[in-house]
Design a protein around this motif. Structure first.
Motif, PDB file in Angstrom:
ATOM      1  N   ASN A   1      11.878  -9.599   6.173  1.00  0.00           N
ATOM      2  CA  ASN A   1      10.882  -9.423   7.220  1.00  0.00           C
ATOM      3  C   ASN A   1       9.705  -8.574   6.755  1.00  0.00           C
ATOM      4  OD1 ASN A   1       9.984  -9.797   9.969  1.00  0.00           O
ATOM      5  ND2 ASN A   1      10.711  -7.743  10.466  1.00  0.00           N
ATOM      6  N   GLY A   2       9.307  -8.760   5.490  1.00  0.00           N
ATOM      7  CA  GLY A   2       8.081  -8.134   5.030  1.00  0.00           C
ATOM      8  C   GLY A   2       8.220  -7.084   3.956  1.00  0.00           C
ATOM      9  N   ALA A   3       9.441  -6.614   3.665  1.00  0.00           N
ATOM     10  CA  ALA A   3       9.622  -5.634   2.599  1.00  0.00           C
ATOM     11  C   ALA A   3       9.790  -6.331   1.260  1.00  0.00           C
ATOM     12  CB  ALA A   3      10.829  -4.743   2.885  1.00  0.00           C
ATOM     13  N   MET A   4       9.694  -5.543   0.190  1.00  0.00           N
ATOM     14  CA  MET A   4       9.936  -6.087  -1.146  1.00  0.00           C
ATOM     15  C   MET A   4      11.434  -6.140  -1.428  1.00  0.00           C
ATOM     16  SD  MET A   4       8.568  -4.706  -4.845  1.00  0.00           S
ATOM     17  CE  MET A   4       6.867  -5.108  -4.441  1.00  0.00           C
ATOM     18  N   ALA A   5      12.107  -5.033  -1.197  1.00  0.00           N
ATOM     19  CA  ALA A   5      13.558  -4.961  -1.390  1.00  0.00           C
ATOM     20  C   ALA A   5      14.025  -3.668  -0.741  1.00  0.00           C
ATOM     21  CB  ALA A   5      13.920  -4.985  -2.871  1.00  0.00           C
ATOM     22  N   ALA A   6      14.417  -3.742   0.516  1.00  0.00           N
ATOM     23  CA  ALA A   6      14.823  -2.532   1.225  1.00  0.00           C
ATOM     24  C   ALA A   6      15.711  -2.887   2.406  1.00  0.00           C
ATOM     25  CB  ALA A   6      13.603  -1.748   1.712  1.00  0.00           C
ATOM     26  N   GLU A   7      16.853  -2.214   2.497  1.00  0.00           N
ATOM     27  CA  GLU A   7      17.787  -2.363   3.600  1.00  0.00           C
ATOM     28  C   GLU A   7      18.291  -0.970   3.967  1.00  0.00           C
ATOM     29  OE1 GLU A   7      18.688  -5.836   4.458  1.00  0.00           O
ATOM     30  OE2 GLU A   7      17.078  -6.240   3.029  1.00  0.00           O
TER      31      GLU A   7
ATOM     32  N   GLN B   1       8.944   1.837   1.550  1.00  0.00           N
ATOM     33  CA  GLN B   1       8.966   0.531   2.214  1.00  0.00           C
ATOM     34  C   GLN B   1       9.388   0.677   3.675  1.00  0.00           C
ATOM     35  OE1 GLN B   1      10.667  -2.839  -0.228  1.00  0.00           O
ATOM     36  NE2 GLN B   1      11.194  -1.124  -1.582  1.00  0.00           N
ATOM     37  N   PHE B   2      10.436   1.461   3.909  1.00  0.00           N
ATOM     38  CA  PHE B   2      10.920   1.610   5.275  1.00  0.00           C
ATOM     39  C   PHE B   2       9.972   2.431   6.131  1.00  0.00           C
ATOM     40  CE2 PHE B   2      14.980  -0.494   5.272  1.00  0.00           C
ATOM     41  CZ  PHE B   2      15.209  -0.673   6.626  1.00  0.00           C
ATOM     42  N   ASP B   3       9.291   3.386   5.539  1.00  0.00           N
ATOM     43  CA  ASP B   3       8.326   4.171   6.292  1.00  0.00           C
ATOM     44  C   ASP B   3       7.208   3.268   6.811  1.00  0.00           C
ATOM     45  OD1 ASP B   3       7.302   6.690   7.271  1.00  0.00           O
ATOM     46  OD2 ASP B   3       5.793   6.570   5.688  1.00  0.00           O
ATOM     47  N   ALA B   4       6.705   2.396   5.958  1.00  0.00           N
ATOM     48  CA  ALA B   4       5.666   1.464   6.383  1.00  0.00           C
ATOM     49  C   ALA B   4       6.210   0.424   7.356  1.00  0.00           C
ATOM     50  CB  ALA B   4       5.055   0.774   5.158  1.00  0.00           C
TER      51      ALA B   4
ATOM     52  N   SER C   1      14.796  10.473   9.800  1.00  0.00           N
ATOM     53  CA  SER C   1      14.428  10.971  11.130  1.00  0.00           C
ATOM     54  C   SER C   1      13.873   9.846  11.996  1.00  0.00           C
ATOM     55  CB  SER C   1      13.398  12.094  10.988  1.00  0.00           C
ATOM     56  OG  SER C   1      12.974  12.557  12.247  1.00  0.00           O
ATOM     57  N   ARG C   2      13.084   8.972  11.398  1.00  0.00           N
ATOM     58  CA  ARG C   2      12.512   7.842  12.140  1.00  0.00           C
ATOM     59  C   ARG C   2      13.607   6.892  12.629  1.00  0.00           C
ATOM     60  NH1 ARG C   2       6.858   5.242  10.035  1.00  0.00           N
ATOM     61  NH2 ARG C   2       5.562   6.704  11.199  1.00  0.00           N
TER      62      ARG C   2
ATOM     63  N   GLU D   1       0.823  -1.202   0.000  1.00  0.00           N
ATOM     64  CA  GLU D   1       0.000   0.000   0.000  1.00  0.00           C
ATOM     65  C   GLU D   1       0.866   1.265   0.000  1.00  0.00           C
ATOM     66  OE1 GLU D   1      -3.365   2.153   2.871  1.00  0.00           O
ATOM     67  OE2 GLU D   1      -2.796   0.053   3.206  1.00  0.00           O
ATOM     68  N   ALA D   2       1.957   1.235   0.775  1.00  0.00           N
ATOM     69  CA  ALA D   2       2.854   2.386   0.832  1.00  0.00           C
ATOM     70  C   ALA D   2       3.530   2.631  -0.510  1.00  0.00           C
ATOM     71  CB  ALA D   2       3.896   2.176   1.921  1.00  0.00           C
ATOM     72  N   LEU D   3       3.890   1.565  -1.204  1.00  0.00           N
ATOM     73  CA  LEU D   3       4.503   1.711  -2.523  1.00  0.00           C
ATOM     74  C   LEU D   3       3.518   2.317  -3.519  1.00  0.00           C
ATOM     75  CD1 LEU D   3       6.454  -1.667  -2.689  1.00  0.00           C
ATOM     76  CD2 LEU D   3       7.474   0.604  -2.911  1.00  0.00           C
ATOM     77  N   ALA D   4       2.272   1.865  -3.446  1.00  0.00           N
ATOM     78  CA  ALA D   4       1.259   2.408  -4.351  1.00  0.00           C
ATOM     79  C   ALA D   4       1.028   3.892  -4.071  1.00  0.00           C
ATOM     80  CB  ALA D   4      -0.040   1.627  -4.193  1.00  0.00           C
ATOM     81  N   LYS D   5       1.000   4.254  -2.801  1.00  0.00           N
ATOM     82  CA  LYS D   5       0.804   5.657  -2.432  1.00  0.00           C
ATOM     83  C   LYS D   5       1.976   6.514  -2.893  1.00  0.00           C
ATOM     84  CE  LYS D   5      -0.245   8.592   1.559  1.00  0.00           C
ATOM     85  NZ  LYS D   5      -0.468   8.611   3.036  1.00  0.00           N
TER      86      LYS D   5
END
Length: 350
Positions: free
Chosen positions: A215-221, A254-257, A51-52, A27-31
């Motif tokens: 752990n749930g992302a598509m491709a993010a580190e 991805q990381f924000d979600a 910041s997070r 959903e975050a990627l679509a947004k």
């Protein structure tokens, strides 16, 4: 392909890379795809994630987002080393076994040294000896630069803050840095009561590759440096290595979600809970014995080849682990179901 003998739900314990992408991240990627945004990390969403991450780790950080764990590890190591440096890790370490020669490529030729140790935790005495011997001849020697550990380790064990601090002390006493491969860092945090800060910079970690893909992302580190002054060259290594995304907001989304509402911990806790159920079932079986792991979402078991072949023929997925006797690795994810776990145990005992 054979279906399982019971309720027809074979389990995939091959890798947490096999798990799907969490709906919140989709959903975050679509947004994030709506409209336009500055490229190469200049977007507002990337700044929000930075910041997070600072809030999560309770300190000022420099964070670089990339799409693969190999990139995060190798960019981090390249930033902390030089081409004539040495990197010291356990013989089971991912950087020594599963990233081809990417560490050497990114660092420009830094040499890797490996040591033994229980549960894939480098033996401190052997590590100190290896460092001191390899760097003993001045300009003729490899210059010790980085100690690298993984949390969870490659054999599924969790480091405590005190254990991490011991590696930091060893490294700092020799003018070295401590790097942490955190592909399963979420599982390590979920496996205890300490905070992300307790398991990293407060224990002396200089940089961390914080994994999300398993752990749930598509491709993010996220490559996180706890001393921003030490991260100055990281952006150049990322660009040179081809890992600076132009549409960077898709990594940030991805990381924000992932961080929103502690989703990362929720998913890791689910993975660990699934492993606890699997471990309990295997521990009471006469057809397998536990060799290592189980602190998070990885377990290593010994079983005879005919038992393993029978499980594979029924559709279950897992991998042999050649460095341990008759060993096979099982990895759970947040998408595993109790039915799949119970089916595996039932077929193991049949």
């Amino acid at each position: 392909f054979f279906l399982s003998s019971g309720n027809g739900m074979p389990a995939n314990f091959g890798s947490d890379n096999s798990s799907g992408v969490h709906p919140s991240i989709i959903e975050a990627l679509a947004k994030a795809s709506m409209g336009s945004a500055p490229a190469y990390g200049g977007d507002a969403l990337t700044k929000k994630v930075e910041s997070r991450l600072a809030s999560l780790f309770e300190c000022e950080v420099t964070a670089l987002l990339v799409s693969t764990g190999t990139a995060a590890n190798c960019i981090g190591l390249a930033t902390l080393t030089s081409p004539f440096s040495g990197i010291y890790a356990h013989a089971e370490a991912h950087i020594a076994n599963d990233e081809s020669t990417a560490p050497e490529l990114y660092t420009g030729g830094a040499r890797q040294f490996i040591v033994g140790g229980d549960d894939a935790k480098p033996d401190l005495e052997e590590l100190a000896q290896k460092i001191d011997v390899s760097g003993a001849r001045g300009v003729h020697s490899v210059q010790p630069a980085v100690v690298s550990i993984s949390n969870l380790t490659e054999l599924g064990a969790r480091f405590s803050p005190d254990e991490i601090a011991a590696y930091s002390e060893l490294a700092k006493n020799r003018g070295m840095k401590l790097f942490m491969d955190g592909a399963r860092f979420a599982n390590a945090v979920a496996g205890g009561s300490e905070s992300p800060a307790d398991l990293t910079w407060r224990a002396g970690v200089d940089a961390l590759s914080f994994g999300a893909t398993k752990n749930g992302a598509m491709a993010a580190e996220a490559l996180v440096f706890f001393n921003p002054d030490e991260a100055i060259l990281a952006e150049f290594h990322r660009k040179r290595g081809g890992h600076l995304w132009s549409k960077h907001r898709y990594l940030a989304a991805q990381f924000d979600a992932y961080l929103e509402g502690d989703l990362w911990l929720e998913l890791a806790t689910a993975s660990n809970t699934n492993m606890a159920r699997l471990r309990d079932g295997i521990s009471s079986s006469n057809n397998a014995s536990i060799l290592a792991g189980g602190d998070g979402n990885e377990l290593f078991i010994a079983m005879e080849e005919d038992v393993a072949e029978g499980l594979l023929k029924r559709g279950h997925m897992f991998y042999a682990w050649p460095s341990l006797p008759k060993a096979h690795r099982l990895v759970t994810s947040f998408t595993a179901t109790t039915a799949e776990i119970d089916e595996f145990i039932e077929d193991l005992n049949s």
